[in-house]
Design a protein around this motif. Sequence first.
Motif, mmCIF file in Angstrom:
data_model
loop_
_atom_site.group_PDB
_atom_site.id
_atom_site.type_symbol
_atom_site.label_atom_id
_atom_site.label_comp_id
_atom_site.label_asym_id
_atom_site.label_seq_id
_atom_site.Cartn_x
_atom_site.Cartn_y
_atom_site.Cartn_z
ATOM 1 N N GLU A 72 0.549 6.599 -10.946
ATOM 2 C CA GLU A 72 1.528 5.779 -11.656
ATOM 3 C C GLU A 72 2.364 4.919 -10.709
ATOM 4 O O GLU A 72 3.227 4.166 -11.158
ATOM 5 C CB GLU A 72 2.468 6.676 -12.474
ATOM 6 N N ALA A 73 2.121 5.017 -9.412
ATOM 7 C CA ALA A 73 2.932 4.287 -8.430
ATOM 8 C C ALA A 73 2.692 2.786 -8.525
ATOM 9 O O ALA A 73 1.645 2.320 -8.999
ATOM 10 C CB ALA A 73 2.619 4.775 -7.022
ATOM 11 N N HIS A 74 3.646 2.035 -8.037
ATOM 12 C CA HIS A 74 3.540 0.576 -8.021
ATOM 13 C C HIS A 74 2.458 0.147 -7.039
ATOM 14 O O HIS A 74 2.280 0.738 -5.971
ATOM 15 C CB HIS A 74 4.892 -0.031 -7.613
ATOM 16 N N SER A 75 1.753 -0.912 -7.388
ATOM 17 C CA SER A 75 0.639 -1.390 -6.562
ATOM 18 C C SER A 75 1.081 -1.888 -5.193
ATOM 19 O O SER A 75 0.254 -2.036 -4.286
ATOM 20 C CB SER A 75 -0.102 -2.518 -7.288
ATOM 21 N N CYS A 76 2.383 -2.137 -5.011
ATOM 22 C CA CYS A 76 2.852 -2.621 -3.712
ATOM 23 C C CYS A 76 2.636 -1.588 -2.608
ATOM 24 O O CYS A 76 2.568 -1.944 -1.424
ATOM 25 C CB CYS A 76 4.319 -3.035 -3.772
ATOM 26 N N VAL A 77 2.512 -0.304 -2.968
ATOM 27 C CA VAL A 77 2.235 0.725 -1.951
ATOM 28 C C VAL A 77 0.836 0.514 -1.377
ATOM 29 O O VAL A 77 0.621 0.598 -0.159
ATOM 30 C CB VAL A 77 2.388 2.137 -2.554
ATOM 31 N N PHE A 128 3.487 12.343 -16.745
ATOM 32 C CA PHE A 128 3.263 11.193 -15.860
ATOM 33 C C PHE A 128 3.951 11.344 -14.501
ATOM 34 O O PHE A 128 4.205 10.377 -13.807
ATOM 35 C CB PHE A 128 3.696 9.884 -16.542
ATOM 36 N N GLN A 129 4.258 12.590 -14.133
ATOM 37 C CA GLN A 129 4.771 12.899 -12.800
ATOM 38 C C GLN A 129 3.606 13.300 -11.900
ATOM 39 O O GLN A 129 2.589 13.815 -12.374
ATOM 40 C CB GLN A 129 5.772 14.058 -12.873
ATOM 41 N N ILE A 130 3.769 13.097 -10.598
ATOM 42 C CA ILE A 130 2.707 13.491 -9.674
ATOM 43 C C ILE A 130 2.442 14.986 -9.809
ATOM 44 O O ILE A 130 3.366 15.793 -9.922
ATOM 45 C CB ILE A 130 3.080 13.116 -8.219
ATOM 46 N N ASP A 131 1.154 15.359 -9.842
ATOM 47 C CA ASP A 131 0.761 16.759 -9.935
ATOM 48 C C ASP A 131 0.879 17.386 -8.548
ATOM 49 O O ASP A 131 0.094 17.101 -7.647
ATOM 50 C CB ASP A 131 -0.683 16.850 -10.445
ATOM 51 N N SER A 157 -6.667 4.213 2.367
ATOM 52 C CA SER A 157 -5.820 5.196 3.043
ATOM 53 C C SER A 157 -4.674 5.661 2.156
ATOM 54 O O SER A 157 -3.886 6.508 2.568
ATOM 55 C CB SER A 157 -5.258 4.605 4.343
ATOM 56 N N VAL A 158 -4.582 5.095 0.957
ATOM 57 C CA VAL A 158 -3.605 5.568 -0.028
ATOM 58 C C VAL A 158 -4.325 6.484 -1.009
ATOM 59 O O VAL A 158 -5.224 6.048 -1.739
ATOM 60 C CB VAL A 158 -2.950 4.399 -0.787
ATOM 61 N N THR A 159 -3.956 7.744 -1.002
ATOM 62 C CA THR A 159 -4.526 8.705 -1.944
ATOM 63 C C THR A 159 -3.673 8.719 -3.203
ATOM 64 O O THR A 159 -2.485 9.072 -3.157
ATOM 65 C CB THR A 159 -4.571 10.118 -1.331
ATOM 66 N N LEU A 160 -4.274 8.315 -4.317
ATOM 67 C CA LEU A 160 -3.575 8.291 -5.599
ATOM 68 C C LEU A 160 -3.816 9.628 -6.300
ATOM 69 O O LEU A 160 -4.928 9.927 -6.730
ATOM 70 C CB LEU A 160 -4.064 7.133 -6.455
ATOM 71 N N VAL A 161 -2.771 10.413 -6.383
ATOM 72 C CA VAL A 161 -2.862 11.755 -6.939
ATOM 73 C C VAL A 161 -2.642 11.700 -8.452
ATOM 74 O O VAL A 161 -1.744 10.994 -8.935
ATOM 75 C CB VAL A 161 -1.813 12.682 -6.286
ATOM 76 N N ASP A 162 -3.453 12.447 -9.193
ATOM 77 C CA ASP A 162 -3.315 12.486 -10.651
ATOM 78 C C ASP A 162 -1.925 12.969 -11.056
ATOM 79 O O ASP A 162 -1.235 13.667 -10.295
ATOM 80 C CB ASP A 162 -4.370 13.401 -11.258
ATOM 81 N N THR A 163 -1.567 12.637 -12.290
ATOM 82 C CA THR A 163 -0.250 13.027 -12.802
ATOM 83 C C THR A 163 -0.382 14.100 -13.875
ATOM 84 O O THR A 163 -1.463 14.358 -14.410
ATOM 85 C CB THR A 163 0.494 11.818 -13.397
#
Length: 493
Positions: free
Chosen positions: A192-197, A220-223, A210-216
Amino acid sequence: MNYKELLKYEKSFDPKDWDEMEDLAHKMVKDMFALLKDIRNQPVWTQPTDDSKGAILGEALPIEPKNLNKVYQDIKENLTPYYKGNIHPKFWSWVQGTGTVSSILSEILVAGLNPDVCTGDHGAMYIEKQVIDWLKKMMGFPNNASGILVSGTSTANLTALLIARDKATNQVVRKQGMLEYNSRLIIYTSTEAHSCVIKAADIMGLGINSVTLVDTTSEFQIDVQKLEQAIIEDRKKGNVPFCIVANVGTVNTGAIDPLDEISKICKREGLWMHVDGAFGAFAKFAPSHKKMLKSMNAADSLAFDTHKWMSLPFGTGCLLVKNKHHHRNAFAIQPDYLQVHARGLASGPDPIFNYSIEMTRGFRALKIWMMLKEQGLNKIGEIVQQNIAQSYYLGELVDDEELLELVTPVTMNIVCFRFVPQEKMSEEGLNKLNREIVVELQEFGCAVTSHVYIENKYCIRIANVNHRTVKEDFEDLVKDVIRIGNTTKNIFK
């Protein structure tokens, strides 16, 4: 060329008639105040006409001077009527500040004084320093922390990740580049993070993978469990985890990641904790969310925008960094021509360019300084709480309407819902119908919302950081959505 002859007729950009220019300035301010006083009676958004676009895009490059009164007439005809909409009480698209009257006046002063605030011993430098000190106090950061005003949270996030990278690699990457650092550096954040990361990782040369997008979670909070597992797996691969980006107010739903748990992971794993609080950081001033955000200052760095929930003009983002030494080490370069002197204009505070990507920068702090002095922190907190209360109210209005569906619970200032007619429709048809509702709301000047897909459902999304909004505006919105939905539903069956 005869230079001496040319110097007989020296010119300036200053006006020949200062009184005429002053009259025009008064007229421009008066016109803008008149627009804002009457803004509720104007359409939220008016699409630029072909004539207005042609007048702007088709004009030849100006070669000779033109009277500024005529230039202003062009503005009145081709710019002012086609404002984006975020100055209007019924603008809830994206998260964009509404603006304030004092900020108009501050922009006049900034343009007139026109200081570069990256270095020097002059008044603007001390207002910048004071504003950073106030923002540190507001966000619960220590007195010896550092901070920098930037264009927005996208730049603030990039700046924070650069600092975190340099700390993790002991400045090897800064000095020698990634080729000299043999391990892959990993950033963690939620889906759910902003694409700017992701964009920041690209700019830094780390690569977007190198950005690991972790499921929520369902909220909708990071798991957190999946986050911990991802770190373990990366270490097994020989990768180097170095930063977790926690979200305080996600773009889609306004979710707040579990800051306490993330802080514990960062301390245990030796990772940098960065918080992207673009708009959500200001929820700490609302009594309803103060406790939820009490751990925000556990972060090593915090990014947020004053041009969102403080309603200031764009270009006033901020990054706070707990360890000033790490911050300065990531950016300080001292060429001879920028050496600080003990006396004279080149003296003064530690130059801002030692903490920033920018070497030259305009005076961003004055509008924040004036806003805080004029309104006070308590008033800002009241507006934030008011927007949150209005969003909960909209959620209740949606729940009370059988033709509307609240797709996600309201947790802060974002409401995601959709129109669902009584007649049976496919999900594809519902998505097309709700997309049409969003567009027609805009085109008819009723309201400006944005949209988001939640579990493949196209939702009407309200992001409320608007100090001009009143609860009746949301009552109107519900009526307009139902009206447009009922008149267009047959097209998409």
